[in-house]
Motif scaffolding. Sequence first.
Motif, short mmCIF file in Angstrom:
data_model
loop_
_atom_site.label_atom_id
_atom_site.label_comp_id
_atom_site.label_asym_id
_atom_site.label_seq_id
_atom_site.Cartn_x
_atom_site.Cartn_y
_atom_site.Cartn_z
N LEU A 285 0.83 -1.20 0.00
CA LEU A 285 0.00 0.00 0.00
C LEU A 285 0.87 1.26 0.00
O LEU A 285 0.52 2.25 -0.65
CB LEU A 285 -0.93 -0.01 1.21
N LYS A 286 1.98 1.22 0.70
CA LYS A 286 2.85 2.40 0.76
C LYS A 286 3.89 2.42 -0.35
O LYS A 286 4.55 3.43 -0.56
CB LYS A 286 3.54 2.43 2.14
N GLY A 287 4.05 1.32 -1.04
CA GLY A 287 5.05 1.28 -2.10
C GLY A 287 6.44 0.97 -1.59
O GLY A 287 7.44 1.42 -2.17
N ARG A 320 6.59 1.96 8.15
CA ARG A 320 6.00 3.27 8.34
C ARG A 320 7.01 4.39 8.16
O ARG A 320 6.68 5.48 7.66
CB ARG A 320 5.37 3.35 9.73
N HIS A 321 8.27 4.15 8.55
CA HIS A 321 9.27 5.19 8.47
C HIS A 321 10.15 5.10 7.22
O HIS A 321 11.10 5.87 7.08
CB HIS A 321 10.15 5.17 9.72
N THR A 322 9.87 4.15 6.35
CA THR A 322 10.59 4.05 5.09
C THR A 322 9.79 4.76 4.00
O THR A 322 8.60 4.46 3.83
CB THR A 322 10.82 2.58 4.69
N PRO A 323 10.37 5.69 3.29
CA PRO A 323 9.61 6.41 2.25
C PRO A 323 9.21 5.49 1.10
O PRO A 323 9.79 4.42 0.90
CB PRO A 323 10.60 7.50 1.79
N ALA A 324 8.19 5.93 0.36
CA ALA A 324 7.72 5.17 -0.80
C ALA A 324 8.87 4.94 -1.76
O ALA A 324 9.67 5.84 -2.04
CB ALA A 324 6.58 5.91 -1.49
N CYS A 347 14.89 4.70 6.86
CA CYS A 347 14.25 5.87 7.48
C CYS A 347 15.16 7.09 7.48
O CYS A 347 14.73 8.19 7.85
CB CYS A 347 13.82 5.54 8.90
N GLY A 348 16.42 6.90 7.11
CA GLY A 348 17.35 8.02 7.16
C GLY A 348 18.18 8.07 8.41
O GLY A 348 19.05 8.92 8.56
N GLY A 349 17.93 7.13 9.32
CA GLY A 349 18.72 7.07 10.56
C GLY A 349 18.10 7.85 11.70
O GLY A 349 17.19 8.66 11.52
#
Length: 415
Positions: A285-287, A320-324, A347-349
């Motif tokens: 759903l989030k890609g 949830r914290h990983t971008p599409a 998530c960028g750390g």
Amino acid sequence: MGAVTARRSRRRIGSLLILATALGAATALAVAFDFPPRDIAILVATAAVASAVAGGVGGLALRRLRSRPARVQTMTVALSSVLVTATGVVTAALAMFISFHDLVLLFVVLIVASGVAFGAAWQLGDDIGAGAEQVGAYARTMVGSDGHVAAERAPAVTGPGELAALAGGLADVSRRLEESQRRERALESSRRELIAWVSHDLRAPLATIRAMAEALDDGMVDDDAAVKRYHSQIRTDAERLTALVDDLFELSRINSGSLRLGREKVDLCDAVADALAGASAAADLKGVKVIERLGALPPIEVSARECCRALDNLLDNAIRHTPAGGTVAVRAGAADGAAVLHIEDQCGGIPEADLPRVFDIAFRGDEARQRDDRGGGLGLAISRGLIEAHAGSLAVANAAGGCRFTVRLPAAGRR
């Protein structure tokens, strides 16, 4: 009370053993120098009776002086010893018809020995008193005026080893009390933070549900599509509230120690597979792409519900914290007789200063993570509690482009 009685009994037995040893040694010495048996009996009996009377008087005096300073008590002990010795010598001398000249010589020696004994007793009493004052001063500095315990190093105590041991014990108690207060303050801060977060997370969906329910009741929304959308939103918010309440209940079980692992046992590989299957829908759903690299795991059984919930929370947090367009990698294998599971996100750390608090209750990190966090900030705290309930550990570290959560569970027979 039982310990005090036992100590008194041991003390009496010890005193009797010392007296018996002294009488035996005196008799052996007299026999070694070929004293007549009758003279030995008279000498030993006379000295024992006289010394016992003098010792009894000294014991009574010492009992009455128990509340006095240590210097007074040690001087009393020394005086009692001198009186016992003098009484035994005088009575034995009279019984054996020793000349007056020899008796005076005995008293000269006795006076000199008494001076040495009194000086030593005075010094010992002074050392005990000084040591007691040092321990008392240290005890008074343990607790500050604000009620906080200050763990300071035990001072070098003058006097017997028991006082030094007492100071060391007080220092150990002080350190433990300080650590307990530190944990209590941390828990209190965490509790306040949790209440603030939960109040916020309850207020928003409840306000939405109330506003939409009032709109439906007042007939302000009559379009079928809008009514359906309102119903869907109400259901979504209700499910969110239910999940938050479930998290709070689970967390309370963990923190109170009432958590009991379920009876249903599953293989860890099956638990990981179930968690991945449940997370795939949210990832699609989030890609976000989920990569599985599962190696051979040692034989281990876990409680199905608790372990799956812990893994669900970790995967949900990573997705949830990983971008599409990002990737969540799940790797599992064996290391040092334990099953090790790595969940890496993009998530960028997390700032290094925030890493120690990741598993704290209601912690959400910086503002960007707060805006993206729809939960109550309880998921990671629950995961850690559930993993530790399986005698395992959960850790986090920054990795390339994100974070790596590491779950370690001991193999069967190693707990």
